[in-house]
Write a protein that holds these residues in place. Sequence first.
Motif, short mmCIF file in Angstrom:
data_model
loop_
_atom_site.label_atom_id
_atom_site.label_comp_id
_atom_site.label_asym_id
_atom_site.label_seq_id
_atom_site.Cartn_x
_atom_site.Cartn_y
_atom_site.Cartn_z
N VAL A 6 -0.58 -19.11 12.73
CA VAL A 6 0.47 -18.69 11.81
C VAL A 6 1.25 -19.93 11.42
O VAL A 6 1.69 -20.70 12.28
N ARG A 7 1.44 -20.13 10.14
CA ARG A 7 2.19 -21.29 9.67
C ARG A 7 3.63 -20.88 9.42
O ARG A 7 3.89 -19.92 8.68
N ALA A 37 4.42 -29.64 14.03
CA ALA A 37 4.08 -29.41 15.43
C ALA A 37 3.19 -28.17 15.52
O ALA A 37 3.23 -27.30 14.65
N VAL A 38 2.41 -28.11 16.58
CA VAL A 38 1.61 -26.93 16.90
C VAL A 38 2.10 -26.41 18.24
O VAL A 38 2.09 -27.15 19.24
N LEU A 39 2.57 -25.18 18.25
CA LEU A 39 3.03 -24.54 19.48
C LEU A 39 2.03 -23.47 19.85
O LEU A 39 1.47 -22.80 18.97
N GLN A 40 1.82 -23.27 21.15
CA GLN A 40 0.81 -22.32 21.58
C GLN A 40 1.32 -21.44 22.70
O GLN A 40 2.02 -21.88 23.61
N ARG A 41 0.93 -20.17 22.62
CA ARG A 41 1.13 -19.21 23.70
C ARG A 41 -0.07 -18.28 23.67
O ARG A 41 -0.24 -17.50 22.71
N GLY A 42 -0.92 -18.39 24.67
CA GLY A 42 -2.15 -17.61 24.68
C GLY A 42 -3.01 -17.97 23.50
O GLY A 42 -3.27 -19.15 23.24
N LEU A 44 -2.21 -17.45 20.38
CA LEU A 44 -1.38 -17.63 19.19
C LEU A 44 -0.97 -19.08 19.04
O LEU A 44 -0.39 -19.67 19.97
N ASN A 45 -1.28 -19.66 17.89
CA ASN A 45 -0.85 -21.01 17.55
C ASN A 45 0.13 -20.93 16.39
O ASN A 45 -0.21 -20.37 15.33
N LEU A 46 1.31 -21.50 16.56
CA LEU A 46 2.28 -21.59 15.47
C LEU A 46 2.20 -23.00 14.91
O LEU A 46 2.41 -23.98 15.62
N LEU A 47 1.87 -23.10 13.63
CA LEU A 47 1.83 -24.38 12.94
C LEU A 47 3.18 -24.52 12.26
O LEU A 47 3.47 -23.86 11.27
N VAL A 48 4.02 -25.37 12.81
CA VAL A 48 5.41 -25.49 12.37
C VAL A 48 5.54 -26.69 11.44
O VAL A 48 5.24 -27.82 11.83
N ASN A 49 5.98 -26.44 10.20
CA ASN A 49 6.17 -27.49 9.20
C ASN A 49 7.62 -27.52 8.75
O ASN A 49 8.21 -26.47 8.51
#
Length: 64
Positions: A6-7, A37-42, A44-49
């Motif tokens: 998810v971005r 940054a790329v954050l991860q939990r299980g 789920l990857n959050l692509l943070v811009n």
Amino acid sequence: MAPIRVRYIVDDVDATIAFYTQHLDFIVKAHPAPGFAVLQRGDLNLLVNAKNGQGGAAQAMPDG
């Protein structure tokens, strides 16, 4: 299950990293630039811009 990406376009990448890691148990998978940054939990990857600055988040889509 396949990874989900998810971005998120945010005002402050560092503040977003702090919130997600301290309160929601995400880990920082990558932080190669101040505006990304790329954050991860299980799975789920959050692509943070950052919404301003270099990278795709600051650029208009081809159709406007």
